[in-house]
Structures are given as C-alpha cells and as structure tokens.
Design a protein around this motif. Structure first.
Motif, PDB file in Angstrom:
ATOM      1  N   THR A   1      53.977  24.812  25.085  1.00  0.00           N
ATOM      2  CA  THR A   1      54.093  24.163  26.393  1.00  0.00           C
ATOM      3  C   THR A   1      54.635  25.134  27.441  1.00  0.00           C
ATOM      4  O   THR A   1      54.233  25.062  28.607  1.00  0.00           O
ATOM      5  N   ILE A   2      55.517  26.024  27.044  1.00  0.00           N
ATOM      6  CA  ILE A   2      56.029  27.023  27.989  1.00  0.00           C
ATOM      7  C   ILE A   2      54.904  27.952  28.422  1.00  0.00           C
ATOM      8  O   ILE A   2      54.787  28.314  29.598  1.00  0.00           O
ATOM      9  N   ALA A   3      54.030  28.336  27.482  1.00  0.00           N
ATOM     10  CA  ALA A   3      52.903  29.204  27.818  1.00  0.00           C
ATOM     11  C   ALA A   3      51.939  28.497  28.773  1.00  0.00           C
ATOM     12  O   ALA A   3      51.415  29.124  29.710  1.00  0.00           O
ATOM     13  N   GLU A   4      51.701  27.216  28.566  1.00  0.00           N
ATOM     14  CA  GLU A   4      50.826  26.470  29.469  1.00  0.00           C
ATOM     15  C   GLU A   4      51.418  26.383  30.876  1.00  0.00           C
ATOM     16  O   GLU A   4      50.705  26.519  31.877  1.00  0.00           O
ATOM     17  N   GLN A   5      52.729  26.170  30.959  1.00  0.00           N
ATOM     18  CA  GLN A   5      53.383  26.116  32.266  1.00  0.00           C
ATOM     19  C   GLN A   5      53.306  27.468  32.959  1.00  0.00           C
ATOM     20  O   GLN A   5      53.077  27.544  34.181  1.00  0.00           O
ATOM     21  N   ALA A   6      53.471  28.565  32.218  1.00  0.00           N
ATOM     22  CA  ALA A   6      53.406  29.901  32.814  1.00  0.00           C
ATOM     23  C   ALA A   6      51.996  30.189  33.341  1.00  0.00           C
ATOM     24  O   ALA A   6      51.840  30.769  34.431  1.00  0.00           O
TER      25      ALA A   6
ATOM     26  N   GLY B   1      48.498  29.392  40.229  1.00  0.00           N
ATOM     27  CA  GLY B   1      48.845  28.726  41.474  1.00  0.00           C
ATOM     28  C   GLY B   1      48.608  27.228  41.437  1.00  0.00           C
ATOM     29  O   GLY B   1      48.625  26.568  42.458  1.00  0.00           O
ATOM     30  N   GLU B   2      48.351  26.680  40.248  1.00  0.00           N
ATOM     31  CA  GLU B   2      48.121  25.243  40.130  1.00  0.00           C
ATOM     32  C   GLU B   2      49.425  24.455  40.214  1.00  0.00           C
ATOM     33  O   GLU B   2      49.415  23.286  40.563  1.00  0.00           O
ATOM     34  N   ALA B   3      50.536  25.087  39.887  1.00  0.00           N
ATOM     35  CA  ALA B   3      51.835  24.413  39.925  1.00  0.00           C
ATOM     36  C   ALA B   3      52.812  25.300  40.688  1.00  0.00           C
ATOM     37  O   ALA B   3      52.636  26.511  40.797  1.00  0.00           O
ATOM     38  N   THR B   4      53.809  24.685  41.235  1.00  0.00           N
ATOM     39  CA  THR B   4      54.850  25.429  41.945  1.00  0.00           C
ATOM     40  C   THR B   4      56.158  25.284  41.197  1.00  0.00           C
ATOM     41  O   THR B   4      56.439  24.240  40.600  1.00  0.00           O
ATOM     42  N   TRP B   5      56.942  26.337  41.240  1.00  0.00           N
ATOM     43  CA  TRP B   5      58.209  26.316  40.528  1.00  0.00           C
ATOM     44  C   TRP B   5      59.301  25.813  41.444  1.00  0.00           C
ATOM     45  O   TRP B   5      59.396  26.210  42.609  1.00  0.00           O
ATOM     46  N   GLU B   6      60.119  24.940  40.915  1.00  0.00           N
ATOM     47  CA  GLU B   6      61.284  24.453  41.647  1.00  0.00           C
ATOM     48  C   GLU B   6      62.471  24.549  40.707  1.00  0.00           C
ATOM     49  O   GLU B   6      62.354  24.241  39.518  1.00  0.00           O
ATOM     50  N   PRO B   7      63.591  24.973  41.209  1.00  0.00           N
ATOM     51  CA  PRO B   7      64.762  25.062  40.331  1.00  0.00           C
ATOM     52  C   PRO B   7      65.189  23.660  39.886  1.00  0.00           C
ATOM     53  O   PRO B   7      64.954  22.666  40.572  1.00  0.00           O
ATOM     54  N   SER B   8      65.798  23.627  38.726  1.00  0.00           N
ATOM     55  CA  SER B   8      66.215  22.330  38.201  1.00  0.00           C
ATOM     56  C   SER B   8      67.351  21.738  39.027  1.00  0.00           C
ATOM     57  O   SER B   8      67.464  20.536  39.168  1.00  0.00           O
ATOM     58  N   LEU B   9      68.182  22.607  39.580  1.00  0.00           N
ATOM     59  CA  LEU B   9      69.259  22.128  40.460  1.00  0.00           C
ATOM     60  C   LEU B   9      68.765  22.176  41.902  1.00  0.00           C
ATOM     61  O   LEU B   9      68.147  23.147  42.325  1.00  0.00           O
ATOM     62  N   LYS B  10      69.015  21.126  42.658  1.00  0.00           N
ATOM     63  CA  LYS B  10      68.542  21.063  44.042  1.00  0.00           C
ATOM     64  C   LYS B  10      69.349  21.991  44.958  1.00  0.00           C
ATOM     65  O   LYS B  10      68.849  22.520  45.910  1.00  0.00           O
ATOM     66  N   GLY B  11      70.588  22.169  44.674  1.00  0.00           N
ATOM     67  CA  GLY B  11      71.415  23.042  45.492  1.00  0.00           C
ATOM     68  C   GLY B  11      72.290  23.910  44.601  1.00  0.00           C
ATOM     69  O   GLY B  11      72.457  23.646  43.421  1.00  0.00           O
ATOM     70  N   TRP B  12      72.809  24.982  45.199  1.00  0.00           N
ATOM     71  CA  TRP B  12      73.681  25.847  44.414  1.00  0.00           C
ATOM     72  C   TRP B  12      75.009  25.163  44.210  1.00  0.00           C
ATOM     73  O   TRP B  12      75.501  24.445  45.048  1.00  0.00           O
ATOM     74  N   GLU B  13      75.557  25.461  43.079  1.00  0.00           N
ATOM     75  CA  GLU B  13      76.850  24.883  42.757  1.00  0.00           C
ATOM     76  C   GLU B  13      77.930  25.750  43.399  1.00  0.00           C
ATOM     77  O   GLU B  13      77.919  26.975  43.279  1.00  0.00           O
TER      78      GLU B  13
END
Length: 189
Positions: free
Chosen positions: A152-157, A163-175
């Motif tokens: 699943t990690i290989a499919e996400q990569a 360019g089919e998916a965009t990466w977003e950090p798991s945390l919305k803001g920095w701690e």
C-alpha cells in the motif's frame, strides 16, 4: 426332525477383548472400487486378523478377504514443521499402511452435502486463514519477507509521483514546543 432357528454366529477370532481401541482407522472414499470393497488407512502395527476382528465385533460386518500393503513415503530434504530449517539433511516420513477389505454386503457412501451451513464452514475457513497467517510470523524467514503494508505504501508513492494524489501532513499545524534551539552548531559536510 425339529426345525432349527438360524443363529448368526461370527467366525472364530482372537479372544483378546478390546473395549476402547487405541488406534484410528480412516475409511477412504474410493469411487473406482466396486461397492463390496472398502479401503482403510490403518496403523503400522495392525494386521489383517485385527482388522477383520474389529469390523466384525464393532460393526457386525462379515469380511471375505483383506489385502494390505505398506506405502513408503518419498525422501524429503528437511523434517516438516522444523523450527530451524537445515538443508542437506534427509528425512523419510513414516510409512502409510493401507488395507482393502472385501465385504459380503455392498457399502454405498452417502451423498456429499450441498451446503455446509449446518457445520459453520465459513467460520472454520476464516479461523484456518487466520491461523496460517499467524503461523507464518513464527517462521525464521519472516523478517525477510515484505509486509502487507509495504504494497500500500508503494501504491501511494506511485500515485504521488504521477500527480494523482497530493500529500498533506498528518498534523494540520506545527506543534509549539517553545523557543527554537540550534541542535548542532559545528557540522561540516
């Protein structure tokens, strides 16, 4: 002359009484044999007379003849279910003894059930699958095989690279942990 009533008496067999046998007989399904023949897998120490005696006293089946043979197993490279596999060590599994019995009356197998819902086969199959997955983690080469998450990690990569998916950090803001501190000051590359 007085008429005599027919009394069913079996042939004379051994006198040893066995109330709870300590062996297992496996009746094999053999569709290519005539219905008067039955084939069994028996222990190696069971002989023809014992089988004939057992079938007569346990089930009341008169036996015309018994044929037996011992089937030797193929040589294998390692013992099955070994904790540590050892190559180039040969092992021969235990031989299998089979007996074929000729009966006076034919025996017909019952029809195979169409639905196994009465025996809860789906639960059994699911438990069997879980058991095989769990047992595979106990093998010595378990760490060398890729995990299920790796696919699943290989499919996400691949999706990110196309360019089919965009990466977003798991945390919305920095701690916020306080003031920034320089960790390493004297670093040469």
């Amino acid at each position: 002359m007085a008429t005599q009533t027919a009394v069913r008496r079996g042939p004379k067999f051994g006198r040893k009484q066995v109330f709870l046998p300590n062996f297992t007989l496996t009746l094999l399904r053999t569709p290519n044999l005539p219905p008067t023949f039955a084939s069994f897998i028996v222990p190696l120490n069971l002989n023809k007379l014992d089988l004939r005696d057992y079938l007569w006293h346990a089930y009341g089946i008169p036996v015309r003849g018994v044929r037996s043979y011992i089937q030797m197993q193929k040589v294998r490279q390692d013992k099955p279910n070994a904790k540590r596999p050892s190559p180039r060590k040969w092992f021969r599994p235990r031989s299998i003894k089979k007996m074929m019995v000729e009966m006076e009356k034919p025996f017909v197998w019952p029809e195979a059930p169409e639905s196994f819902a009465e025996w809860d086969k789906e639960t059994f199959d699911a438990a069997q699958e879980d058991r095989t997955k769990m047992e595979s983690t106990f093998r010595p080469d378990w760490h060398t095989k890729p995990s299920a998450e790796r696919g699943t990690i290989a499919e996400q990569a691949k999706a990110l690279l196309k360019g089919e998916a965009t990466w977003e950090p798991s945390l919305k803001g920095w701690e916020d942990v306080g003031e920034p501190v320089e960790v390493e000051t004297n670093v040469r590359v």
